[in-house]
Enzyme design. Structure first.
Site, PDB file in Angstrom:
ATOM      1  N   ALA A 167      -4.688   2.541   2.152  1.00  0.00           N
ATOM      2  CA  ALA A 167      -3.593   1.575   2.204  1.00  0.00           C
ATOM      3  C   ALA A 167      -2.287   2.339   2.031  1.00  0.00           C
ATOM      4  CB  ALA A 167      -3.758   0.517   1.104  1.00  0.00           C
ATOM      5  N   MET A 168      -1.172   1.676   2.339  1.00  0.00           N
ATOM      6  CA  MET A 168       0.132   2.329   2.227  1.00  0.00           C
ATOM      7  C   MET A 168       1.155   1.328   1.709  1.00  0.00           C
ATOM      8  SD  MET A 168       2.071   4.884   2.438  1.00  0.00           S
ATOM      9  CE  MET A 168       3.796   4.767   1.989  1.00  0.00           C
ATOM     10  N   GLU A 169       1.916   1.750   0.680  1.00  0.00           N
ATOM     11  CA  GLU A 169       2.774   0.851  -0.078  1.00  0.00           C
ATOM     12  C   GLU A 169       4.121   0.586   0.553  1.00  0.00           C
ATOM     13  OE1 GLU A 169       3.463   5.038  -1.947  1.00  0.00           O
ATOM     14  OE2 GLU A 169       1.805   3.929  -1.068  1.00  0.00           O
ATOM     15  N   ASN A 170       4.224   0.509   1.882  1.00  0.00           N
ATOM     16  CA  ASN A 170       5.514   0.213   2.516  1.00  0.00           C
ATOM     17  C   ASN A 170       6.169  -0.970   1.802  1.00  0.00           C
ATOM     18  OD1 ASN A 170       4.658   2.032   4.728  1.00  0.00           O
ATOM     19  ND2 ASN A 170       3.312   0.329   5.242  1.00  0.00           N
ATOM     20  N   GLU A 201      -1.381  -0.701  -4.717  1.00  0.00           N
ATOM     21  CA  GLU A 201      -0.235  -0.736  -3.808  1.00  0.00           C
ATOM     22  C   GLU A 201       0.914  -1.563  -4.385  1.00  0.00           C
ATOM     23  OE1 GLU A 201      -0.369   1.406  -1.550  1.00  0.00           O
ATOM     24  OE2 GLU A 201      -2.510   1.744  -1.844  1.00  0.00           O
ATOM     25  N   HIS A 229       3.118   0.176  -6.830  1.00  0.00           N
ATOM     26  CA  HIS A 229       4.129   1.035  -6.196  1.00  0.00           C
ATOM     27  C   HIS A 229       5.428   0.304  -5.875  1.00  0.00           C
ATOM     28  CE1 HIS A 229       2.145   4.834  -5.645  1.00  0.00           C
ATOM     29  NE2 HIS A 229       1.158   4.344  -4.929  1.00  0.00           N
TER      30      HIS A 229
END
Length: 964
Positions: free
Chosen positions: A349-352, A385, A388
């Site tokens: 996953a990515m915390e954009n 996430e 973040h």
């Protein structure tokens, strides 16, 4: 509060004029597509691309001389804001290429006079204006210098503008750039994801900017400290929806170049780093809720949403956000929280900020087909996430050498957030298995590295990607948990709140965190620690490794020593602290908690730890500290006697700790191997998951070392004897496997019981597994296997079966619409014992229509776990290293796992020599983000060779004697 940039009226008008021209220029870019595409094919990836008669430098040995030769940006310019317009084409051209076009209006300020503008740009074709790659103007009364030359530098991924005169100190300028890029399927930057729904192929344009891929999407200052405000506009098909970090504030249907499109404009972002940007165009659907006026949405493929696979994520997101707001004492800083599940995504996953992207397996949960483990994965990854959103996004590390500030923190508090959402799981205990024990194995190597590395060690994109490793995540979590334990959670949270509110929208280094935690300590009555937070924690973050603390209960002597898995290995990384830590020791004496003791030097004496008779000492209660513990032989005997007579007198975390410490101390030759093995004798009475999991992970090392030797038979017989009571226990409490155990971790231990029982030959297990799988094969529309047990049952049935079982699994894999089910089947197909099937499966990883690119390297690792598949996977990787490196080696966070996974069993001199030859043979290609993993693989193999040579006979004798 961080700096805020206010845009003057002149600036606003300038940006408006330039932004308005963006749509027109995108039309021109699309018309010029054929010409640009040819340039894109011919563009070299390294050296200089000549766009303005700039001579190409020779390709000899390279010494940085010019500012554009260095990987770090000069400090003369600071971005203020960007207006970015993007138009991804979701239909391929005649020759099957996908592209995106766009423009960027960048406002920046000059803080040091310079005649150079250097920003990041990689693999983009830039439009020329009067022979140059950008247009420059000034705001207000100032005049912008003319551009003399402009060129792209492939090596350092820069666009360079040489100006005829200097930019003026304090003046703001506007840089306008138009570009065309390849909407590739490489999982980096702005890329495409494809999937089939109702027989129709669909394309998603999506993004992954971390760590250095924003520059592949538009030219920018692509470093975490170069924060700015982003105004985003997306052009897309009218049958699709566009998403970005901010809320959509306007949509307009129009026609561009004869194409019906929709233009979506988003609200300006907060001041943020480029790596947190996200842009997505899809025809996904969503579900939503409102939490305290905050819009929360879960996005996924339409079928996934229709099947209610997003419901669980939506239900836990609200409580987790609510917990963090309370914990940080800071409100969620954005106007919405979107989370989206993507069919193709390299990371978990990515915390954009405001638009978090996930693999489908990390966000979607099917209420009927998903397992308990799937539910936990969704909860913990969402918690990670969302942590973040404050720690990492609101306040960001200055540079990637301090990545652990982001990832270690999120890896720790994810347990707190998940525990709040699911309080009956006792999930906070599992940090010991998932992070502490996991990172001990890496941090005990001489090739480990400190949490906080020197900036000069982390420059190139591959070096940055290499930072996304177990040290940054799991050691970061372990030492922050230890810090929270000795400060107490309220003091820790108080310091964090002060830190976050002080540096909001800014960047920090690790010492800023120590300062604010120290302020919290100083303002708390009766709070005493033996040194400052700086002095204590610098020893844990600035030197690699961890200590083993040895307690002699006969004398009260307490000592510490740098723990190395191979005591003969040479540590060539110097430490300013000489590998001595300030160690907080929580301990108990004969079941009674004692006052915390600090070991502040190499050797000390603590009289209270001297015991006699039947008394015993147990140190590092609940594994609150990041260190291992050794005792004198008498105390070891008393602890093992306690386990054998009344194991529940020891907490389940400490039962797991005793096992894990003993096995690793034995590998380091600090205690005997037979003493370590004795810690498993009580397991026939153990019913809890955490101690069993600890034991099985450690015994797995013995399986890896000996499953190709005569020792394995005796090991199997012993482990069968220990696991059988657990197998029978679960058979009884589940009414002969017809019910599900009620406890969260009991469900996990049932999986262990069946999996180990089948592999060790417990009577009835194999028949049970095969009957379930056969029932499913007879009726593919009705799967009788409980979701919790699918991983184990699928793997065992395919291992026991042949081509018919494998082909059925492949058919089910291709047909399933649930990502977690596909993931289970993909892992299980690597369990077959037929070499030709494994080789065929390895070849499938080269074909994205069979195995998605995001899954290729992990599939190879699954094959390598199989004793039959290991040599096949090793041969496969060596033969195709060039291809694998080009596809994954430059930036994939998971690439280093490929080397780790394949070499896990290496334990012979021949395998070590093969590893060294592999390194030598591919020096010209390189190893990218797997460079450190390769060094560690050679170190671990060397240690394995010595350990097997010294212990094989003893281990065979012990298992043989204990099996009778």
């Amino acid at each position: 509060m961080g700096k805020v940039y206010y845009v003057s009226k002149n600036v606003g008008l300038g940006l408006l004029v330039l932004a308005a021209s963006a749509l027109a220029t995108i039309i021109a870019l699309s018309i010029a597509y054929d010409k640009e595409r040819a340039k894109n094919r011919d563009k070299p990836e390294d050296g200089v691309t000549d766009n303005s008669s700039m001579p190409t430098p020779p390709t000899t040995s390279f010494t940085p001389k010019e500012p554009w030769d260095y990987y770090r940006l000069p400090d003369s310019l600071v971005p203020v804001s960007y207006n970015v317009t993007l138009w991804p084409r979701l239909q391929p051209s005649a020759d099957n290429m996908y592209i995106f076009t766009g423009s960027s209006v960048m406002l920046f300020r000059c803080v040091k006079e310079t005649d150079l503008i250097i920003i990041h740009s990689n693999k983009l074709n830039l439009t020329t204006f009067n022979g140059h790659l950008a247009k420059l103007s000034a705001l207000g009364e100032a005049t912008a210098p003319a551009i003399q030359k402009s060129w792209l530098v492939g090596k350092t991924e820069y666009l360079v503008l040489q100006l005829r005169s200097r930019l003026s100190l304090g003046v703001s300028y506007v840089l306008y750039i138009e570009f065309l890029g390849n909407l590739a399927d490489d999982l980096q930057g702005f890329y495409r994801s494809e999937y089939i729904e109702d027989g129709v192929k669909k394309v998603v344009a999506t993004s992954q900017m971390q760590a250095t891929y924003a520059r592949k999407t538009f030219p920018c200052f692509d470093e975490p400290a170069m924060k700015a405000i982003f105004n985003v506009k997306m052009i897309h098909g009218r049958d699709t929806v566009a998403l970005s970090n901010g809320r959509a504030i306007d949509t307009e249907d129009t026609v561009i170049d004869g194409v019906n499109v929709r233009v979506t404009t988003f609200e300006a972002t907060k001041k943020m780093s480029t790596y947190l940007l996200a842009f997505i165009v899809s025809d996904f659907s969503y579900i939503q809720s409102t939490q305290n006026d905050l819009l929360v949405r879960i996005w996924a493929r339409r079928k996934a949403i229709d099947d209610k696979q997003g419901d669980y994520a939506l239900n836990v997101t609200g409580p987790i956000l609510q917990f963090y707001e309370q914990y940080y004492n800071a409100t969620y800083p954005l106007s919405k929280s979107d989370q989206i599940a993507l069919p193709d995504f390299d990371a978990g996953a990515m915390e954009n900020w405001g638009l978090v992207t996930y693999r489908e397996t990390a966000l979607l949960f099917d209420p009927i087909m998903s397992s308990n483990g799937n539910k936990e994965r969704v909860t913990t990854i969402i918690a990670h996430e969302l942590a973040h959103m404050w720690f990492g996004n609101l306040v960001t590390m200055q540079w990637w050498n301090d990545l652990w500030l982001n990832e270690g923190f999120a890896s720790y508090v994810e347990y707190l957030g998940a525990d709040y959402a699911e309080p009956t799981w006792n999930i906070k205990d599992q940090i010991v298995l998932y992070d502490v024990h996991k990172v001990f194995a890496v941090d005990a190597l001489a090739s480990s590295h400190p949490l906080s590395r020197r900036e000069e060690e982390v420059n190139e994109p591959a070096q940055i990607s290499e930072m996304f490793n177990t040290i940054s995540y799991s050691k970061g979590a372990a030492v922050l948990r230890m810090l929270s334990e000795f400060l107490t959670e309220p003091v820790f949270a108080k310091g964090l709140s002060s830190y976050l509110n002080t540096f909001a929208f800014g960047n920090t280094v690790y010492t800023d965190l120590w300062n604010h935690l120290q302020q919290a300590v100083d303002s708390t009555p009766d709070m005493h620690i033996p040194h400052t937070v700086h002095d204590i924690m610098n020893r844990w973050t600035l030197q690699m490794g961890f200590p083993v603390v040895t307690i002699d209960t006969r004398t009260g002597s307490v000592t510490q020593k740098h723990f190395l898995l191979d005591p003969d290995s040479v540590v060539d990384r110097p430490s300013q602290f000489n590998y001595i830590w300030f160690v907080p020791i929580k301990w108990m004496k004969t079941g009674v908690e004692q006052q915390q003791y600090w070991l502040l030097q190499k050797t000390d004496t603590h009289g209270s730890m001297r015991v006699s008779g039947g008394d015993w000492v147990l140190a590092n209660t609940n594994m609150s500290g990041y260190f291992r513990v050794n005792y004198d032989p008498d105390n070891w005997d008393r602890l093992l006697s306690l386990l054998n007579t009344n194991h529940q007198a020891v907490s389940l975390i400490n039962r797991a700790q005793i096992i894990d410490d003993a096995f690793n101390l034995a590998r380091a030759k600090i205690i005997s191997t037979t003493l370590a093995l004795r810690t498993t004798k009580y397991l026939s009475k153990e019913r809890d998951y955490i101690p069993w999991e600890s034991a099985l992970r450690n015994l797995n090392y013995y399986i890896l070392m000996f499953d190709r030797t005569e020792v394995y038979g005796a090991l199997q017989t012993y482990l069968k004897k220990q696991i059988q009571p657990l197998f029978e226990h679960f058979q009884m409490i589940t009414a002969n496997w017809t019910k599900v155990p009620t406890g969260h971790t009991d469900q996990y231990n049932q999986i262990n019981a069946i999996g180990i029982a089948c592999s060790m030959g417990v009577e009835g297990c194999r028949v049970l597994i095969q009957s379930w799988y056969r029932q499913w094969m007879r009726n593919p529309h009705h799967n009788p296997i409980h979701p919790n047990l699918k991983n184990t049952v699928y793997c065992s049935a395919i291992a026991f079966g042949g081509v018919e079982e494998w082909d059925f699994a492949w058919k089910m894999f291709k047909n399933t619409t649930l990502a977690s089910e596909a993931s289970r089947l993909r892992a299980a197909m690597a369990c077959t014992k037929a070499p030709w099937l494994l080789n065929r499966y390895l070849e499938y990883t080269l074909d994205p229509t069979k195995i998605r690119k995001q899954d290729a390297t992990s599939t190879i690792q699954y094959v390598a776990r199989n004793v039959v598949g290991m040599p096949l996977a090793w041969n496969f990787v060596r033969a195709r290293w060039d291809y694998l490196f080009q596809q994954y080696g430059r930036g994939s966070f998971s690439f280093s796992n490929l080397v780790n996974g394949i070499t896990n069993r290496f334990s012979t001199e021949f395998e070590l020599q093969e590893l060294k030859k592999f390194k030598q043979d591919h020096l010209n290609v390189g190893f990218g983000s797997a460079t450190l993993a390769l060094e560690q693989a050679m170190e671990k193999t060397t240690a394995n060779i010595k350990w097997v040579t010294e212990n094989k006979a003893h281990v065979l004798k012990w298992f043989t004697e204990e099996s009778t």
